[in-house]
Scaffold this active site. Structure first.
Site, PDB file in Angstrom:
ATOM      1  N   ARG A 168      -6.863   9.475  -7.443  1.00  0.00           N
ATOM      2  CA  ARG A 168      -6.855  10.051  -6.091  1.00  0.00           C
ATOM      3  C   ARG A 168      -5.952  11.273  -6.053  1.00  0.00           C
ATOM      4  NH1 ARG A 168      -5.734   6.085  -1.091  1.00  0.00           N
ATOM      5  NH2 ARG A 168      -3.626   5.945  -1.886  1.00  0.00           N
ATOM      6  N   ASP A 179       0.752   2.604   7.776  1.00  0.00           N
ATOM      7  CA  ASP A 179       0.877   2.931   6.346  1.00  0.00           C
ATOM      8  C   ASP A 179      -0.356   3.670   5.832  1.00  0.00           C
ATOM      9  OD1 ASP A 179      -0.071   0.201   6.955  1.00  0.00           O
ATOM     10  OD2 ASP A 179      -0.581   0.137   4.839  1.00  0.00           O
TER      11      ASP A 179
HETATM   12  P1  AMP Z   1      -4.202  -1.309   2.136  1.00  0.00           P
HETATM   13  O1  AMP Z   1      -5.058  -2.410   2.622  1.00  0.00           O
HETATM   14  O2  AMP Z   1      -4.829  -0.470   1.061  1.00  0.00           O
HETATM   15  O3  AMP Z   1      -3.686  -0.427   3.219  1.00  0.00           O
HETATM   16  O4  AMP Z   1      -2.944  -1.989   1.429  1.00  0.00           O
HETATM   17  C1  AMP Z   1      -1.937  -2.667   2.139  1.00  0.00           C
HETATM   18  C2  AMP Z   1      -0.839  -3.109   1.193  1.00  0.00           C
HETATM   19  O5  AMP Z   1      -1.323  -4.123   0.303  1.00  0.00           O
HETATM   20  C3  AMP Z   1      -0.285  -2.019   0.302  1.00  0.00           C
HETATM   21  O6  AMP Z   1       1.098  -2.232   0.155  1.00  0.00           O
HETATM   22  C4  AMP Z   1      -1.019  -2.225  -0.988  1.00  0.00           C
HETATM   23  O7  AMP Z   1      -0.314  -1.705  -2.084  1.00  0.00           O
HETATM   24  C5  AMP Z   1      -1.104  -3.752  -1.053  1.00  0.00           C
HETATM   25  N1  AMP Z   1      -2.230  -4.216  -1.903  1.00  0.00           N
HETATM   26  C6  AMP Z   1      -3.535  -4.189  -1.592  1.00  0.00           C
HETATM   27  N2  AMP Z   1      -4.293  -4.691  -2.602  1.00  0.00           N
HETATM   28  C7  AMP Z   1      -3.434  -5.035  -3.592  1.00  0.00           C
HETATM   29  C8  AMP Z   1      -3.597  -5.607  -4.902  1.00  0.00           C
HETATM   30  N3  AMP Z   1      -4.794  -5.900  -5.413  1.00  0.00           N
HETATM   31  N4  AMP Z   1      -2.475  -5.825  -5.634  1.00  0.00           N
HETATM   32  C9  AMP Z   1      -1.261  -5.531  -5.132  1.00  0.00           C
HETATM   33  N5  AMP Z   1      -1.048  -4.996  -3.916  1.00  0.00           N
HETATM   34  C10 AMP Z   1      -2.121  -4.743  -3.137  1.00  0.00           C
HETATM   35 MG    MG Z   2      -3.385   1.605   2.373  1.00  0.00          MG
END
Ligand code: AMP
Ligand code: MG
Length: 491
Positions: A174, A250
């Site tokens: 990205r 976030d």
């Molecule tokens: P997002 O849903 O992309 O906004 O992610 C929310 C949070 O969950 C962030 O801190 C991500 O880094 C964490 N996260 C999401 N999927 C994973 C994964 N497979 N392993 C570790 N952290 C995750």
């Molecule tokens: Mg995110």
């Protein structure tokens, strides 16, 4: 020969509290799925080198490029209204910032390259489907001219990830103006660490609002800049029927780029209450709620910046004044954008009513959002073509009455029909990433290892405003829209 990146690492030079130093974990058998050659060129990267085995290993996180100082960044966030003080990059690693030939700075981040200190029990991995989805949709947004993070490459890792079933693992490379989020400010503000909030604001200002530093009140000017960018961005989403789906703090970038393509989707039939995300119970992030949510998020940012905005009442007044700028900025962008979509090039009294009335009729008539506006381009030049627009409404007479008033209004514009049609076509795409097409492309890749549909869809979406008669079917809504389409967060 190793691919050369012109790395600088200004974020890695910030104090330890801002990040954790972490190596991407090595993908077992990385294979390139897609490399974005035009983007590589913009970044001053040699696409030929990136396609060589060593280049592929760098893009997959198996080999470290010279000059890279990989980190996972710390951030917090309000998710669906509830605050989590520590999120951070749990499945992403920032390799560094590349300075392009034009002098601009771009983060290069690997998404899905393994665990970090922020993984909180997650595996740090990404499955192939969501990686392809982000690649397609973020590049479609870029082609639509909407500020967004970009996709430089998609790779298979040669490993499987366990979700509900075993799925092929993948990495998305990205590119972003930065990965500083509202949640990054919240991370420090929630700890009462005002000094770090100031460091972060200074860093973000240097990258995204260099003029603010010279203003009488630099932090107020910075906040004004973020507010204005978010207002314009959300107006652009509304113009193309884009539903972000997870507008947590976030996932809101300070740079004003669209970020996080987890559960996003474009609407087919217009309806302001439309949402797709399976975890968005209550439709907090529905299409019509997006401007209000953006302001809610910006209010959280303003709270973080209060200690920098002055003493007591003075700081609150400055924050409120800045946030008050959101509504007029959003409404002006929305009016201009929808004005262009309807061929109203010189704003006039009553335009908002005309736009609002059309949208109300589209909602009641379940008219396809993208097709309605695209077909209006032809109707603008030739009333005979009204038929193709009115056919999109359950009750076509709902269109007729509106069309009469629209034509009266167009009569007051200086442009001739052909010029108006051309101007409108530049504001109304024929091709958006339709959900059924995205799903079809993902399914072929995941189930059959067939990347043909993914590549074909990507090519069509790279020219959204051109008629591509041989691919006309890609402009069509799904044959049966049950309204049951759902998206999922996890990458
Ligand atoms: P997002 O849903 O992309 O906004 O992610 C929310 C949070 O969950 C962030 O801190 C991500 O880094 C964490 N996260 C999401 N999927 C994973 C994964 N497979 N392993 C570790 N952290 C995750
Ligand atoms: Mg995110």
């Amino acid at each position: 020969m190793t691919a050369h990146f012109n790395f600088d690492n200004s974020y890695a030079r910030l104090p330890d509290a801002f990040h954790a130093r972490v190596l991407p974990s090595s993908a077992r058998d990385p294979r390139l799925i897609a490399l974005n050659r035009p983007l590589a060129g913009e970044l001053g990267l040699d696409a030929g080198e990136l396609e060589m085995p060593e280049g592929v290993e760098i893009l997959a996180g198996k080999r470290l490029a010279p000059g890279s100082e990989p980190i996972a960044t710390a951030y917090a966030g309000h998710q669906f209204g509830g605050f989590t003080p520590r999120l951070g990059d749990g499945r992403a690693v920032l390799l560094g910032e590349v300075i392009g030939p034009d002098g601009r700075r771009h983060d290069i981040q690997l998404k899905g390259s393994g665990t970090t200190p922020f993984s909180r029990g997650g595996d740090g991995r990404a499955a192939l489907g969501p990686v392809l989805r982000e690649y397609l949709v973020s590049e479609a947004m870029a082609a639509l001219g909407i500020p967004t993070t970009r996709a430089l490459a998609a790779l298979r890792t040669g490993e499987t990830v366990l979700r509900e079933t075993e799925l092929p693992g993948a990495v998305l490379v990205r590119v972003a103006a930065s990965h500083i989020r509202i949640g990054t400010f919240q991370f420090f503000a929630a700890r009462g660490d005002t000094e770090s909030v100031r460091r972060l604001a200074d860093h973000a200002m240097a990258r995204h609002d260099p003029d603010a530093a010279g203003a009488a009140q630099p932090y107020r000017a910075f906040l004004d800049g973020v507010v204005a960018r978010q207002a314009r961005l959300v107006a652009r989403w509304m113009e193309v029927g884009f539903i972000h789906g997870v507008m947590n703090t976030d996932n809101m970038s300070i740079s004003g780029e669209t970020i996080d393509y987890g559960p996003c989707a474009f609407m087919d039939a217009y309806g302001p209450e439309t949402f797709f995300s399976s975890i968005d119970r209550g439709g907090r992030y529905a299409y019509g709620n997006q401007p209000g949510i953006a302001l809610w998020n910006l209010t959280r940012l303003a709270e973080c910046l209060l200690p920098l905005l002055g003493e007591g009442e003075e700081a609150v007044a400055a924050a409120e004044a800045s946030l008050t700028g959101f509504a007029p900025a959003y409404l002006a962008a929305h009016r201009d954008g929808f004005g262009r979509k309807l061929g109203l090039m010189t704003p006039a009294e009553g335009d908002e009513t005309l736009v609002g009335d059309l949208l109300d009729r589209m909602a009641a008539g379940k008219a396809d959002f993208t097709l309605t506006f695209r077909r209006l381009c032809d109707a603008a030049a030739d009333p005979e073509r009204d038929r193709e627009v009115r056919d999109l409404f359950i009750d076509p007479t709902a269109y007729d009455d509106w069309a009469g008033r629209w034509r009266d209004r167009l009569g007051g514009e200086a442009m001739d029909g052909a010029a108006r049609r051309a101007a409108m076509r530049a504001a109304n795409p024929a091709f958006i990433p339709r959900n059924h097409r995205v799903e079809e492309a993902i399914a072929a890749a995941v189930a059959e290892g067939d990347y043909g549909p993914f590549e074909q869809l990507g090519r069509v979406l790279s020219r959204p405003f051109d008629d591509q008669p041989e691919y006309a079917a890609y402009a069509d809504p799904p044959a049966f829209d049950t309204g049951a389409y759902r998206t999922f967060c996890g990458t």
